[in-house]
Design a protein around this motif. Sequence first.
Motif, PDB file in Angstrom:
ATOM      1  N   ASP A   1      40.435  45.840  33.942  1.00 24.13           N
ATOM      2  CA  ASP A   1      41.076  46.098  32.649  1.00 24.13           C
ATOM      3  C   ASP A   1      40.110  45.637  31.564  1.00 24.13           C
ATOM      4  N   PRO A   2      39.185  46.524  31.118  1.00 27.28           N
ATOM      5  CA  PRO A   2      38.119  46.083  30.226  1.00 27.28           C
ATOM      6  C   PRO A   2      38.616  45.570  28.881  1.00 27.28           C
ATOM      7  N   GLY A   3      39.760  46.057  28.425  1.00 25.17           N
ATOM      8  CA  GLY A   3      40.274  45.587  27.143  1.00 25.17           C
ATOM      9  C   GLY A   3      40.649  44.118  27.161  1.00 25.17           C
ATOM     10  N   LYS A   4      41.037  43.611  28.348  1.00 20.33           N
ATOM     11  CA  LYS A   4      41.446  42.214  28.468  1.00 20.33           C
ATOM     12  C   LYS A   4      40.414  41.366  29.195  1.00 20.33           C
ATOM     13  N   GLY A   5      39.372  42.011  29.725  1.00 19.47           N
ATOM     14  CA  GLY A   5      38.338  41.253  30.396  1.00 19.47           C
ATOM     15  C   GLY A   5      38.758  40.691  31.736  1.00 19.47           C
ATOM     16  N   LYS A   6      39.743  41.274  32.373  1.00 21.25           N
ATOM     17  CA  LYS A   6      40.182  40.812  33.685  1.00 21.25           C
ATOM     18  C   LYS A   6      40.691  42.008  34.478  1.00 21.25           C
TER      19      LYS A   6
END
Length: 524
Positions: A264-269
């Motif tokens: 989930d690149p928007g949240k970095g995880k």
Amino acid sequence: MNSTAELAHQPPDPALPDQVRAQISALQLQLVERDAELKRRELKIQKLTLELAHHKRIRFGFTSEALTSEQRDLFIDTSGEDGAAIVAELEQQQKPAVAPRQHKRPGRNPLPPELPRIEHRHEPESCTCGECGHDLVKIGEDISEQLDVEPARFFVHRHIRPQYTCRTCETIIAAPVSASIIDGGLAAPGLHAWVLIQKYLDHLPLYRIEKISDRHGVRIARSTLAQWVGQLGVSLQPLVDRLAELLRQCEVLHADETPVQQLDPGKGKTKRAYMWAYRSNDLEDAPRIVVFDYQTSRSGEHARNFLQDWRGHLMVDDFGGYKASFREGVTELACLAHCRRKFFDLHAAGGHPVAEEALLRIGQLYAIEAQARDGDMAARLALRQQEAVPRLKALHDWLITQRLKTAKGTGLANAIDHILKRWPALIRYVESGHLPIDNNVAENAIRPITLGRKNWLFTGSERAGCRAAAIQGLLATAKLNGLEPYAWLKDTLEKLPAWPYSRIDELLPLRPQPAEISIRNVAP
């Protein structure tokens, strides 16, 4: 009339002859169908354009500091694959099919001159002019090169097409350029197949494949590898869709699912997604097929969407997501191995005597299946009725007796309650000679996914997960049918660009079927 829609819906003049009015009606029907197709293509192009814009926004807008180096590498690879796949789909919608042509791509590094060259000379079918019959005169050659690979050996295909001219007609004749998956691409089908095998069968990330090629003196940028993977995934999708159609023609299916992590690149995880596996039944006279379906959740709706209007016997574990399908007409089969596992865990933990007795009784049922393995359906049914049915009744009575002696909430009570709760679906296999006793084939099919995720850890996007599911399903089906995955994939990628869809079944990774066991409902 101001539009084709008005023309299409205007009734023919009654004064016209019947034949003319029939021709007009046929033309009007063609206009309606053409307008509907144009509308569908416009909606598809709009959807892909929006997806591409969203993809670019995420690709160039995420904060790199929010991801680890491994996550960043995979995200960049996946981004390149997804972008190439979206552009390829857009081109399919926007451009009609055209003859393959050679592209000159600026800025491409030349292939290493030290690599061995295998020359393929493509002469015209005739050395005489088709217009006047005079002899053709060679005036030059069109030379193109494609990089190919054998395991641990890179080499270059040099395609030489002599060009001939007719002095009389002033025409130039040369052999046509063969169609390819990636028009004008650097790589030959063998190299494309090698990359997909490394990524999806050997579970190597693209940065490792890049290093492998670099060790052999061939520099293939990771961005190039990502573009190949994305475009190849789009090209192979029709084979995956056809496999799913054939799978839904089976009377019995196995299903299982396993969690995978999605970036989930928007949240970095990462977040949890699921790889669903659907497998054909080995006890039927049907092709051996496995299809993977990647979804972002474990909702039973995904199983219903995949099965569509299929209403056969479905072998599953006790996951509640399948219950809605059973209420809609699908017949449930329960896995005896799954029930056995609870007794096995209990016995392994402390040598429980009741669990040991349960394992012995269940083992007798499997011994009967082993005895019937090589027989036909009729012989298997007869043996089950004679041997398995009385043992199942005795097992049920024994379980009831043991449950009355066992305190609620204990491990033994839970194991007995589980098998009794599933009893009607558990014993259904003895009603026929083609129903399986357990779901082991589905678990075996999905095991490479669970092992492979130790290498790749997570998928880079939903589209990447779907692409992985599609290609891994093709390769797993090839292995099920005794085909060497690389050899099958290389041959398929060579044939696919010019192959008619009406003969797509010939490209599927299936063992040739005997005449009496033909694949049903093959598309015309």
